[in-house]
Design a protein around this motif. Structure first.
Motif, PDB file in Angstrom:
ATOM      1  N   ALA A  68       0.860  -1.175   0.088  1.00  0.00           N
ATOM      2  CA  ALA A  68      -0.101   0.053   0.008  1.00  0.00           C
ATOM      3  C   ALA A  68       0.932   1.291  -0.057  1.00  0.00           C
ATOM      4  CB  ALA A  68      -0.696   0.031   1.173  1.00  0.00           C
ATOM      5  N   ILE A  69       2.061   1.158   0.559  1.00  0.00           N
ATOM      6  CA  ILE A  69       2.874   2.267   0.658  1.00  0.00           C
ATOM      7  C   ILE A  69       3.391   2.713  -0.703  1.00  0.00           C
ATOM      8  CG2 ILE A  69       5.195   3.236   1.665  1.00  0.00           C
ATOM      9  CD1 ILE A  69       4.504   1.629   4.219  1.00  0.00           C
ATOM     10  N   THR A  70       4.089   1.494  -1.343  1.00  0.00           N
ATOM     11  CA  THR A  70       4.806   1.720  -2.572  1.00  0.00           C
ATOM     12  C   THR A  70       4.033   2.237  -3.403  1.00  0.00           C
ATOM     13  OG1 THR A  70       4.675  -0.702  -3.054  1.00  0.00           O
ATOM     14  CG2 THR A  70       6.743   0.328  -1.923  1.00  0.00           C
ATOM     15  N   ALA A  71       2.707   1.665  -3.684  1.00  0.00           N
ATOM     16  CA  ALA A  71       1.509   1.734  -4.559  1.00  0.00           C
ATOM     17  C   ALA A  71       1.154   3.158  -4.313  1.00  0.00           C
ATOM     18  CB  ALA A  71       0.300   1.131  -4.679  1.00  0.00           C
ATOM     19  N   SER A  72       1.034   3.718  -2.997  1.00  0.00           N
ATOM     20  CA  SER A  72       0.777   5.043  -3.028  1.00  0.00           C
ATOM     21  C   SER A  72       1.793   6.204  -3.403  1.00  0.00           C
ATOM     22  CB  SER A  72       0.617   5.511  -1.388  1.00  0.00           C
ATOM     23  OG  SER A  72       1.665   5.861  -0.825  1.00  0.00           O
ATOM     24  N   TRP A  73       3.108   5.660  -3.550  1.00  0.00           N
ATOM     25  CA  TRP A  73       4.096   6.611  -4.025  1.00  0.00           C
ATOM     26  C   TRP A  73       4.350   6.532  -5.768  1.00  0.00           C
ATOM     27  CZ3 TRP A  73       8.901   5.190  -0.296  1.00  0.00           C
ATOM     28  CH2 TRP A  73       8.184   5.623   0.928  1.00  0.00           C
ATOM     29  N   GLY A  74       3.400   5.711  -6.358  1.00  0.00           N
ATOM     30  CA  GLY A  74       3.387   5.500  -7.736  1.00  0.00           C
ATOM     31  C   GLY A  74       4.362   4.741  -8.412  1.00  0.00           C
ATOM     32  N   LEU A  75       4.784   3.596  -7.574  1.00  0.00           N
ATOM     33  CA  LEU A  75       6.034   2.857  -7.871  1.00  0.00           C
ATOM     34  C   LEU A  75       5.433   1.822  -9.286  1.00  0.00           C
ATOM     35  CD1 LEU A  75       8.343   2.595  -4.881  1.00  0.00           C
ATOM     36  CD2 LEU A  75       8.302   4.109  -6.294  1.00  0.00           C
ATOM     37  N   PRO A  76       6.231   1.186  -9.868  1.00  0.00           N
ATOM     38  CA  PRO A  76       5.821   0.195 -10.956  1.00  0.00           C
ATOM     39  C   PRO A  76       4.984  -0.874 -10.271  1.00  0.00           C
ATOM     40  CG  PRO A  76       7.913   0.703 -11.215  1.00  0.00           C
ATOM     41  CD  PRO A  76       7.548   1.070  -9.713  1.00  0.00           C
ATOM     42  N   GLU A  77       3.871  -1.207 -10.999  1.00  0.00           N
ATOM     43  CA  GLU A  77       2.829  -2.423 -10.549  1.00  0.00           C
ATOM     44  C   GLU A  77       3.509  -3.672  -9.994  1.00  0.00           C
ATOM     45  OE1 GLU A  77      -0.531  -2.643 -13.025  1.00  0.00           O
ATOM     46  OE2 GLU A  77      -1.277  -4.502 -11.364  1.00  0.00           O
ATOM     47  N   GLU A  78       4.578  -3.907 -10.869  1.00  0.00           N
ATOM     48  CA  GLU A  78       5.359  -5.205 -10.769  1.00  0.00           C
ATOM     49  C   GLU A  78       6.018  -5.072  -9.339  1.00  0.00           C
ATOM     50  OE1 GLU A  78       9.017  -5.866 -12.822  1.00  0.00           O
ATOM     51  OE2 GLU A  78       8.420  -8.006 -12.977  1.00  0.00           O
ATOM     52  N   LEU A  79       6.624  -4.145  -8.942  1.00  0.00           N
ATOM     53  CA  LEU A  79       7.513  -3.935  -7.715  1.00  0.00           C
ATOM     54  C   LEU A  79       6.531  -3.950  -6.582  1.00  0.00           C
ATOM     55  CD1 LEU A  79      10.169  -1.395  -7.313  1.00  0.00           C
ATOM     56  CD2 LEU A  79       8.370  -1.626  -5.513  1.00  0.00           C
ATOM     57  N   ASN A  80       5.129  -3.141  -6.982  1.00  0.00           N
ATOM     58  CA  ASN A  80       4.408  -3.268  -5.803  1.00  0.00           C
ATOM     59  C   ASN A  80       3.418  -4.623  -5.232  1.00  0.00           C
ATOM     60  OD1 ASN A  80       4.618  -0.524  -5.973  1.00  0.00           O
ATOM     61  ND2 ASN A  80       2.925  -0.195  -7.021  1.00  0.00           N
ATOM     62  N   THR A  81       3.355  -5.325  -6.394  1.00  0.00           N
ATOM     63  CA  THR A  81       2.888  -6.761  -6.295  1.00  0.00           C
ATOM     64  C   THR A  81       3.796  -7.615  -5.719  1.00  0.00           C
ATOM     65  OG1 THR A  81       1.575  -6.395  -8.136  1.00  0.00           O
ATOM     66  CG2 THR A  81       1.821  -8.415  -7.624  1.00  0.00           C
ATOM     67  N   ALA A  82       5.149  -7.526  -6.064  1.00  0.00           N
ATOM     68  CA  ALA A  82       6.193  -8.390  -5.280  1.00  0.00           C
ATOM     69  C   ALA A  82       6.329  -8.093  -3.937  1.00  0.00           C
ATOM     70  CB  ALA A  82       7.418  -8.248  -6.153  1.00  0.00           C
ATOM     71  N   VAL A  83       6.166  -6.884  -3.399  1.00  0.00           N
ATOM     72  CA  VAL A  83       6.376  -6.348  -2.228  1.00  0.00           C
ATOM     73  C   VAL A  83       4.941  -7.053  -1.173  1.00  0.00           C
ATOM     74  CG1 VAL A  83       6.182  -4.360  -0.569  1.00  0.00           C
ATOM     75  CG2 VAL A  83       7.612  -4.242  -2.316  1.00  0.00           C
ATOM     76  N   GLY A  84       3.890  -6.841  -1.878  1.00  0.00           N
ATOM     77  CA  GLY A  84       2.587  -7.317  -1.419  1.00  0.00           C
ATOM     78  C   GLY A  84       2.744  -8.770  -1.149  1.00  0.00           C
ATOM     79  N   TYR A  85       3.025  -9.604  -2.192  1.00  0.00           N
ATOM     80  CA  TYR A  85       3.135 -11.209  -1.896  1.00  0.00           C
ATOM     81  C   TYR A  85       4.369 -11.889  -1.718  1.00  0.00           C
ATOM     82  CZ  TYR A  85      -1.720 -10.555  -3.950  1.00  0.00           C
ATOM     83  OH  TYR A  85      -2.916 -10.217  -4.050  1.00  0.00           O
ATOM     84  N   HIS A  86       5.292 -10.990  -1.055  1.00  0.00           N
ATOM     85  CA  HIS A  86       6.799 -11.632  -0.831  1.00  0.00           C
ATOM     86  C   HIS A  86       6.486 -12.653   0.177  1.00  0.00           C
ATOM     87  CE1 HIS A  86       7.488  -8.421   2.435  1.00  0.00           C
ATOM     88  NE2 HIS A  86       8.163  -9.380   2.832  1.00  0.00           N
ATOM     89  N   ASN A  87       5.396 -12.593   1.079  1.00  0.00           N
ATOM     90  CA  ASN A  87       5.262 -13.742   1.969  1.00  0.00           C
ATOM     91  C   ASN A  87       4.363 -14.906   1.719  1.00  0.00           C
ATOM     92  OD1 ASN A  87       7.290 -13.096   3.932  1.00  0.00           O
ATOM     93  ND2 ASN A  87       5.838 -11.326   4.583  1.00  0.00           N
TER      94      ASN A  87
END
Ligand SMILES: [Fe+2]
Length: 306
Positions: free
Chosen positions: A212-231
């Motif tokens: 939610a933080i990286t998405a709110s910063w407008g970072l690429p969707e691939e990166l945000n998804t990886a952060v969100g599902y890394h566990n």
């Protein structure tokens, strides 16, 4: 009422929408705090990394937008490590980029900027931001090496995803410190991973907060998804599964090899093996990558970057 109390009350209600509200509440606090000071530069550097047509001039402009970052990059370029290699002094960012190389400068700038939010000495159980920073750098390097060595790909977002994957934990240690302490204890006594302890306590975890933080910063969707599902890699969408699995494997492998805090619960081994199978990466390859990561970390320490 404290944020912690508000969250506990709403977790007791267990409504999905309320959990989303709680995550959003944390993100709002992050975006009003010092953590968000890295937002502009980090997103600009990641944009340049993801643009195959970007030029040295654009990279220079991004770095120069942030004078303390520019000063740090020049200082590193003029450090004993680099000046020995090039026997010259850099006074201009563009010169430094040309001589040292765009790839190295992009990672250097990202490191310099992201590490600002890990700069706090306080320890909570075995956790500290310094330990988390070392872990994040090791994960970033492992993910990058997996992309280059195993897939033959550049993996534009692999390094940045490694550096940022636990940013949710930083928000938690800052805004939910008492609960965070309890979660670390719970994970140790029950021998479960932090994510499970977070879900038990709050109904959400640091990966969701991070996304939610990286998405709110407008970072690429691939990166945000990886952060969100890394566990929780097997639940991610197919489109970004390569980076998600790579990040999970890198995270687990680094933690299991001393780059982290606390032990990895045995029960997570099966998920690690399943991701390796899906990635078609052999355990032997990871051992070679680990040697490269250790070497790179040594080099970074020699450069005074770690
Ligand atoms: Fe991690």
């Amino acid at each position: 009422m404290s944020l912690s109390t508000e969250i506990k009350e709403s977790v007791n209600g267990v409504a999905g929408e309320e959990k989303e509200d709680n995550v959003q509440h944390i993100v709002d606090m992050v975006n009003l705090s010092d953590i968000s000071s890295i937002k502009q530069s980090v997103s600009a550097i990641i944009r340049v990394i993801n643009d195959p047509g970007s030029t040295v001039k654009e990279l220079k402009e991004v770095i120069q937008l942030d004078p303390p970052l520019a000063a740090k990059v020049l200082k590193t370029a003029n450090s004993a490590y680099y000046s020995r290699s090039f026997t010259r002094t850099f006074t201009d960012i563009e010169q430094a980029i040309i001589w040292i190389g765009t790839e190295i400068i992009k990672e250097l700038a990202l490191n310099q900027k992201v590490c600002e939010i890990f700069d706090r000495d306080e320890r909570i159980e075995e956790y500290s931001r310094k330990t988390l920073w070392h872990h994040s750098v090791a994960v970033a390097l492992t993910a990058k090496f997996i992309y280059r060595r195993e897939y033959g790909l550049k993996g534009e977002n692999a390094y940045a995803a490694g550096l940022l994957h636990d940013i949710g934990m930083i928000a938690e240690d800052q805004f939910l410190q008492d609960d965070f302490r309890t979660i670390l204890q719970l994970s140790k006594t029950k021998s479960i991973n932090i994510t499970s302890a977070e879900r038990e306590t709050w109904g959400f975890d640091h990966a969701q907060v991070g996304e939610a933080i990286t998405a709110s910063w407008g970072l690429p969707e691939e990166l945000n998804t990886a952060v969100g599902y890394h566990n929780n890699p097997l639940n991610s969408c197919f489109e970004f599964s390569k980076l998600v699995y790579t990040l999970y494997v890198s995270d687990y492998f680094c933690q299991n090899n001393g780059f982290g805090f606390g032990a990895v619960p045995d029960r997570d081994r099966a998920l690690f093996n399943e991701c390796l199978r899906l990635m078609d990466v052999k355990p032997h390859a990871l051992e070679i990558i680990l040697k490269n990561v250790k070497q790179e970390i040594k080099t970074m320490q020699n450069k005074g970057l770690l």
